[in-house]
Each structure stands twice: as C-alpha cells, then as structure tokens.
Design a protein around this motif. Structure first.
Motif, PDB file in Angstrom:
ATOM      1  N   ALA A 214      36.726  51.861  31.559  1.00 28.14           N
ATOM      2  CA  ALA A 214      36.023  53.102  31.206  1.00 28.14           C
ATOM      3  C   ALA A 214      35.620  53.862  32.476  1.00 28.14           C
ATOM      4  CB  ALA A 214      34.782  52.762  30.375  1.00 28.14           C
ATOM      5  N   ALA A 215      35.283  53.117  33.535  1.00 28.31           N
ATOM      6  CA  ALA A 215      34.814  53.782  34.763  1.00 28.31           C
ATOM      7  C   ALA A 215      35.958  54.174  35.689  1.00 28.31           C
ATOM      8  CB  ALA A 215      33.861  52.840  35.507  1.00 28.31           C
ATOM      9  N   HIS A 216      37.002  53.349  35.752  1.00 23.88           N
ATOM     10  CA  HIS A 216      38.056  53.572  36.761  1.00 23.88           C
ATOM     11  C   HIS A 216      39.417  53.898  36.182  1.00 23.88           C
ATOM     12  CE1 HIS A 216      35.810  52.341  40.363  1.00 23.88           C
ATOM     13  NE2 HIS A 216      35.201  51.470  39.566  1.00 23.88           N
ATOM     14  N   GLY A 217      39.574  53.855  34.886  1.00 25.42           N
ATOM     15  CA  GLY A 217      40.898  54.087  34.303  1.00 25.42           C
ATOM     16  C   GLY A 217      41.767  52.848  34.432  1.00 25.42           C
ATOM     17  N   ARG A 218      43.087  53.072  34.468  1.00 26.47           N
ATOM     18  CA  ARG A 218      44.015  51.944  34.446  1.00 26.47           C
ATOM     19  C   ARG A 218      43.922  51.149  35.749  1.00 26.47           C
ATOM     20  NH1 ARG A 218      49.728  51.710  35.234  1.00 26.47           N
ATOM     21  NH2 ARG A 218      50.607  49.951  34.083  1.00 26.47           N
ATOM     22  N   PHE A 219      44.097  49.861  35.662  1.00 28.03           N
ATOM     23  CA  PHE A 219      44.095  49.003  36.853  1.00 28.03           C
ATOM     24  C   PHE A 219      45.091  47.882  36.650  1.00 28.03           C
ATOM     25  CE2 PHE A 219      40.711  47.538  33.993  1.00 28.03           C
ATOM     26  CZ  PHE A 219      41.039  46.202  33.834  1.00 28.03           C
ATOM     27  N   ARG A 220      45.231  47.088  37.681  1.00 29.00           N
ATOM     28  CA  ARG A 220      46.071  45.890  37.618  1.00 29.00           C
ATOM     29  C   ARG A 220      45.125  44.683  37.728  1.00 29.00           C
ATOM     30  NH1 ARG A 220      48.010  46.835  42.348  1.00 29.00           N
ATOM     31  NH2 ARG A 220      49.984  47.768  41.737  1.00 29.00           N
TER      32      ARG A 220
ATOM     33  N   PRO B 101      49.232  53.607  44.723  1.00 29.89           N
ATOM     34  CA  PRO B 101      48.510  52.352  44.530  1.00 29.89           C
ATOM     35  C   PRO B 101      47.363  52.533  43.538  1.00 29.89           C
ATOM     36  CG  PRO B 101      48.127  53.249  46.745  1.00 29.89           C
ATOM     37  CD  PRO B 101      49.159  54.103  46.096  1.00 29.89           C
ATOM     38  N   ILE B 102      47.334  51.644  42.548  1.00 29.24           N
ATOM     39  CA  ILE B 102      46.203  51.705  41.626  1.00 29.24           C
ATOM     40  C   ILE B 102      45.256  50.564  41.985  1.00 29.24           C
ATOM     41  CG2 ILE B 102      47.429  52.830  39.718  1.00 29.24           C
ATOM     42  CD1 ILE B 102      47.486  49.985  38.388  1.00 29.24           C
ATOM     43  N   LEU B 103      44.082  50.655  41.414  1.00 33.54           N
ATOM     44  CA  LEU B 103      43.067  49.643  41.675  1.00 33.54           C
ATOM     45  C   LEU B 103      43.531  48.260  41.189  1.00 33.54           C
ATOM     46  CD1 LEU B 103      40.021  48.953  42.294  1.00 33.54           C
ATOM     47  CD2 LEU B 103      39.598  49.511  39.889  1.00 33.54           C
ATOM     48  N   THR B 104      43.272  47.241  41.999  1.00 37.30           N
ATOM     49  CA  THR B 104      43.481  45.873  41.523  1.00 37.30           C
ATOM     50  C   THR B 104      42.117  45.235  41.271  1.00 37.30           C
ATOM     51  OG1 THR B 104      45.508  45.587  42.787  1.00 37.30           O
ATOM     52  CG2 THR B 104      44.433  43.589  42.035  1.00 37.30           C
ATOM     53  N   VAL B 105      41.928  44.746  40.065  1.00 38.48           N
ATOM     54  CA  VAL B 105      40.734  43.945  39.791  1.00 38.48           C
ATOM     55  C   VAL B 105      41.099  42.507  40.109  1.00 38.48           C
ATOM     56  CG1 VAL B 105      39.149  43.106  38.016  1.00 38.48           C
ATOM     57  CG2 VAL B 105      39.824  45.530  38.044  1.00 38.48           C
ATOM     58  N   LEU B 106      40.393  41.952  41.092  1.00 43.64           N
ATOM     59  CA  LEU B 106      40.639  40.570  41.480  1.00 43.64           C
ATOM     60  C   LEU B 106      39.641  39.703  40.715  1.00 43.64           C
ATOM     61  CD1 LEU B 106      42.061  38.546  43.487  1.00 43.64           C
ATOM     62  CD2 LEU B 106      40.117  38.941  45.008  1.00 43.64           C
ATOM     63  N   TRP B 107      40.142  39.055  39.692  1.00 50.10           N
ATOM     64  CA  TRP B 107      39.267  38.219  38.848  1.00 50.10           C
ATOM     65  C   TRP B 107      39.077  36.885  39.564  1.00 50.10           C
ATOM     66  CZ3 TRP B 107      41.123  36.099  33.453  1.00 50.10           C
ATOM     67  CH2 TRP B 107      40.090  35.349  32.875  1.00 50.10           C
ATOM     68  N   VAL B 108      37.903  36.725  40.152  1.00 47.24           N
ATOM     69  CA  VAL B 108      37.603  35.516  40.904  1.00 47.24           C
ATOM     70  C   VAL B 108      37.196  34.445  39.899  1.00 47.24           C
ATOM     71  CG1 VAL B 108      36.104  34.517  42.672  1.00 47.24           C
ATOM     72  CG2 VAL B 108      36.798  36.926  42.849  1.00 47.24           C
ATOM     73  N   LYS B 109      37.890  33.307  39.960  1.00 41.64           N
ATOM     74  CA  LYS B 109      37.571  32.240  39.005  1.00 41.64           C
ATOM     75  C   LYS B 109      37.097  31.032  39.804  1.00 41.64           C
ATOM     76  CE  LYS B 109      40.479  32.524  35.209  1.00 41.64           C
ATOM     77  NZ  LYS B 109      41.814  32.269  34.612  1.00 41.64           N
ATOM     78  N   ARG B 110      37.895  29.955  39.772  1.00 37.23           N
ATOM     79  CA  ARG B 110      37.476  28.790  40.571  1.00 37.23           C
ATOM     80  C   ARG B 110      38.260  28.804  41.888  1.00 37.23           C
ATOM     81  NH1 ARG B 110      37.416  23.694  38.042  1.00 37.23           N
ATOM     82  NH2 ARG B 110      39.091  24.178  36.606  1.00 37.23           N
ATOM     83  N   ASP B 111      38.125  29.909  42.611  1.00 38.52           N
ATOM     84  CA  ASP B 111      38.807  30.120  43.890  1.00 38.52           C
ATOM     85  C   ASP B 111      37.845  30.892  44.799  1.00 38.52           C
ATOM     86  OD1 ASP B 111      38.766  32.403  42.372  1.00 38.52           O
ATOM     87  OD2 ASP B 111      40.890  32.888  42.598  1.00 38.52           O
TER      88      ASP B 111
END
Ligand SMILES: Cc1cc2nc3c(=O)[nH]c(=O)nc-3n(C[C@H](O)[C@H](O)[C@H](O)COP(=O)(O)OP(=O)(O)OC[C@H]3O[C@@H](n4cnc5c(N)ncnc54)[C@H](O)[C@@H]3O)c2cc1C
Length: 508
Positions: A99-105, A13-23
């Motif tokens: 840059a800090a965490h490497g590859r993510f989703r 499992p790689i890190l998931t960046v959850l881009w919070v928008k209008r949710d």
C-alpha cells in the motif's frame, strides 16, 4: 530465479523486501547480496504471535532470538538503514508495504521449519503469485528442496556448497525504511517467563566469540568430553543457538574449522594434541545438522508421524498426564534424569547424549509418545530446530525403522557421565548429602531421602517390555520392506553404512 523475477531485472530497479527470517546477520548472506545488487532494499522482520503460541515454541526461544534481532537492527542502523519490525502476520506486513510502496520483489532465505512455518510460507507464496510479486528463496544450509531428492551424492553436494566463497557484505546498500523498528518484549507477545536462568548471549559478536573460543581453546577435548553434561558444557561448541538464529552461517563455521585444521596440521605431531580428532568429529556433526534437516524437508509429515509408519499408534497418549508432568518437571525419582531435566530447564541447553537419554527414558521407560515428550523438550531447548529435533526424537524412540534401537539406562548414565555425583547433587539438592549408589539409586536406601519421589516406573522391567514391543514389530516382513524404502529416502550414505546395509537388509 523465477520467470517473473527475471522480468523485473529488465525494467527499472524495483524495491526488494528482504524478509529476514532465521538469518540474522549481514555476513555471508546471499539473500542480502542478491537484493542489494538489484536496487533499494527494505529489510523486514516479522514477529508472528500465532507462531509463538504453538506448543513447541517458548519464552526462552524468543528471548534469545529477540536479542539477535535487536543486534541486527543495531548493525543495520550503524550502516544507515532501518530494520522494519512488524508484529502480526507476514501477509499483513506485505500488504502494508504494498500500500505504501507499490509493487516490490520479495527475497528470503529458505527455511525448514515446523508445519506451521511450512503452511505460512505456502500462503506467502500464494499471496505473491496472486499479486504478481516476484519471490525468490535462497538456500543457506546444505538442505535441498524437494521430496524426491536422491541421497546418493548428498554429502558431496554439502561439501561443495560449504566450500563456496563467503559472500561479502555489499558496500553500498540503498536502504528503505518502513514503519516501526522496536522489537517487542516476550510479554508483549503473550510469552511469560519459563524458568530460564542462564540464557546464552545472542548476537553476532557472541556467535563469533563462541566459534573462536571453541576452535582455539575449549574444543580440544571435544570427542570425549561431549558425552557428559559436566564437561560438555564447555567442550561442546555451543553454536546450536547461533545456527538457529543465523547469527553466523554454516559456511562460516565450516570454513573456519577447515582453516583451524590446516593450522593444526602445520604443527609438529606431538604439539597437535587432541585437536585433529576433535575437529574431524565436529565437522561430522556440521554435516549431521543438515543431514537431519534434509529429512524433514523431504518429508514434513515426520514432525507428527513416525518415518516407519508401522509404528504409528504404538505409544498411545495416556489418559492422564502424571508421567509427562513428572518427566517435564524433573520429578521422576531417577536422580540423573531429574538433574538433566532441571539443568535443561535452567540453561536451555544440554549435550547430545543426555538429550538422547531423556528421549529414550520418556519413550521406552515411560512409554510416552515422542510427539508429546518432544514438545516438552522442544520448549526447553533454546536451540529448538524442528529439522533436527523431530527426526532425532523419533530416532531415539526406535520409530525410524532404519536406526539401531538404543535404550539408555538412566542409572548407568548417571554413574558414567557424572562419576563424582557433583552434577546430580547440584541439580537435585534433595539428595545433597548422598554419594555413589546412594545418590544414583536412592530407592535402595533403608530410609529413602525425604522430599524426593520414589521412581515413577521400574526401569529394568519397563526396558524389557519396551524391547519386546519394538522388536515384535521390527522383525516383521512388513517392517523390513518399509525400512528398505526409508533408507532409500533418508538414510546416510557413508560407504561403510552402504556396505552394511547391503549385507543386513535395511537396518542402517
Ligand atoms: C532428542 C534430541 C533432540 C534434539 N534437538 C535438537 C534441536 O532442537 N536443535 C539442535 O540444534 N540440535 C538438537 N539435537 C542435536 C544435538 O543434541 C545438539 O545439536 C547439540 O547438543 C547442540 O550443542 P552444540 O552446538 O554444543 O553441539 P556440537 O556438538 O558442538 O555440534 C555442533 C553442531 O552440529 C550439529 N549437531 C550436533 N549434534 C547433532 C546431532 N546429533 N544431530 C544433528 N545435528 C547435530 C548442531 O548444529 C550443533 O550446533 C537433538 C538431539 C536429540 C537426541
């Protein structure tokens, strides 16, 4: 799910960046559920100063959203996580995380925004592609991607999607922290106070309370009371801002309304009161929310261009902005129009009929392009939702080609929607001592009130001239042919409308 995203499931499992928008919620949040199921989650909210510098964005919109972001930040913190808050561009935030965490989703909900957010999303997708970062965008409204989507089964699809079980908040989320979580004040991103005096309360608890009081206390007279700003203030749901922030989901609202309908249906007929009609009507409007957003999703150009291109340039930008300024500041000399504009300026909200009347006045009587007056209104609406706002703005200006031309009399609306005159007097104190016709048509007085302008245009003659200009175009063969295509792409497929459409050509 993209091919690249499938590949990452197969590996660690790689890190998931959850881009919070209008949710801005944890509940019924499909993107959060998918992210949490795949491994560690870094929730990220980005404040983009370039977005907040646009002509259609404003202090009040950020003031409300800021409260909702702050609320979510606190709720994530209560669960042991941290909402990363970045001020700058999304790509800059993602570069730093890489840059800090490497590859993510990257995971986010789909957004139907304005042209700026559309271009921003396109750039983010390209950035991800170039770096082999999987990106997944999950649907949250009954709005489907793609320009060629058929409208035939749209309503059925909406019902099916909104009837799906609500997503529960994942029990154990492996939160990952990053950077700062302080949410900037409006002034820090270049926004200065815009005269809002009664901002609705943001956040999840306020959203739930608004829904609850509407469905159980305030909403009974909805059907009739929604037409007036006096009664609409409490009888309308007031959920629009919470939908814009995503503090609760459309599915949650829809299902709570169905549950309330079932509760009312259990009551003896005489005890049901006005509720059955109110709830039916409200559900119809929840469909409209997405029906309108689907138009902008399918044709983003209609933020700037009329759906019926035959009307392009019909209302040229005037050489001076005196009419627009009088409209924006509530100084048109039409008491009810001015009262509505000043109320909107102070509260950030007004009911649907008065929004339609304001746009009608600007477009037909002042003959201003809706793109200009639409920006004035967009900034004043705390609940500015581009997917509703722009299609509605041009519909109320007669430029969609498929809807009936509705020109509201600014005087008759005053008599009908403010019969006691209280609303008009409250918001136009220059007319405080007046009543009845003296109040709604003060230009007829022998001595017009001091400190209040004479009408900036004459409404009867401007209405006549507007009708002539619109119908001269609307009756052409070219307009009829174009309307048929527009109906096919954007028109509502209610059976009655389909029948009427077949009978009368494309005017539905
Ligand atoms: C010129 C113009 C511009 C508008 N701009 C916006 C906007 O920027 N943002 C916005 O949310 N609404 C907009 N509307 C639609 C409507 O006026 C507001 O949704 C409504 O007044 C919000 O108050 P409420 O939540 O109490 O509505 P309710 O009457 O309680 O309705 C519940 C929900 O249904 C949806 N809805 C209601 N009426 C409509 C409608 N006519 N079209 C589409 N969806 C609807 C909204 O999501 C609303 O929150 C606009 C209407 C006009 C005429």
């Amino acid at each position: 799910m993209t091919k690249a995203a499938d590949d990452t499931h197969a590996s660690d499992p790689i890190l998931t960046v959850l881009w919070v928008k209008r949710d801005l919620r944890l509940e019924d949040n499909a993107a959060l559920c998918l992210a949490a199921a795949q491994g560690p989650v870094l929730p990220l909210y980005v404040i983009e100063p370039d977005y907040w510098a646009l002509e259609d964005t404003s202090y009040r919109q950020w003031a409300f959203l800021r409260g909702a972001v702050e609320d979510l930040r606190q709720r994530i913190s209560d669960r042991g996580g941290q909402l990363a808050v970045h001020t700058g561009t999304v790509i800059d935030a993602l570069e730093r995380i890489r840059a800090a965490h490497g590859r993510f989703r990257l995971m986010a909900h789909m957004e139907t925004g304005n042209a700026w957010t559309f271009a921003r999303d396109t750039a983010v997708r390209a950035w991800c592609r170039a770096r082999n970062i999987p990106i997944e965008e999950v649907q949250q409204y009954g709005v489907w991607r793609g320009r060629d989507l058929s409208r035939n089964a749209w309503s059925k699809r909406w019902d099916a999607m909104m009837s799906e079980p609500l997503r529960t908040v994942p029990d154990a989320i492996r939160w990952v922290s990053f950077g700062d979580s302080r949410v900037p004040e409006a002034e820090e991103i270049g926004l200065s106070h815009d005269g809002i005096r009664q901002l609705q309360t943001p956040g999840r608890a306020a959203a739930l309370d608004t829904l609850e009081t509407f469905l159980h206390q305030r909403g009974a007279p909805y059907q009739k009371a929604m037409s007036s700003p006096v009664t609409g203030e409490t009888a309308c749901s007031r959920l629009s801002v919470h939908l814009v922030a995503g503090s609760l989901s459309m599915r949650e609202i829809y299902q709570a309304t169905l549950a309330r309908q079932a509760e009312i249906a259990e009551l003896p007929k005489e005890a049901r009161g006005l509720w059955p009609g109110a709830l039916r009507s409200f559900i119809g409007r929840l469909h409209w929310h997405c029906h309108f957003m689907q138009k902008l999703e399918a044709e983003p150009e209609i933020e700037h261009l009329p759906m019926a291109r035959i009307y392009e340039g019909l209302r040229p930008v005037p050489n001076d902005d005196s009419l627009l300024t009088a409209f924006a500041t509530g100084q048109t000399g039409y008491p009810f129009v001015d009262a509505c504009m000043r109320y909107l300026g102070a509260t950030g909200w007004i009911n649907f009929r008065m929004r339609a009347m304001l746009m009608s006045f600007a477009s037909y009587n002042l003959w201003l392009p809706w793109q200009q007056s639409g920006q004035v209104l967009a900034r004043l609406f705390t609940d500015y939702e581009p997917g509703i706002h722009w299609p509605q703005s041009q519909m109320q200006s007669g430029e969609t080609g498929i809807n009936a031309v509705r020109i509201y009399s600014p005087v008759k609306q005053g008599y009908d929607q403010d019969p006691t005159g209280t609303f008009t007097r409250d918001w136009v104190p220059e007319l405080a001592g007046l009543d009845g016709a003296d109040l709604q048509e003060p230009w007829r007085l022998d001595t017009p009130p001091e400190g209040y302008p004479a009408p900036i245009v004459e409404y009867r003659s401007t209405t006549r001239a507007a009708k002539e200009r619109i119908y001269a175009l609307r009756r052409t063969e070219e307009a009829r042919e174009e309307a048929a295509k527009i109906f096919d792409k954007h028109g509502s497929r209610k059976p009655r409308q389909v029948r009427r459409q077949a009978r009368r050509g494309a005017d539905a």
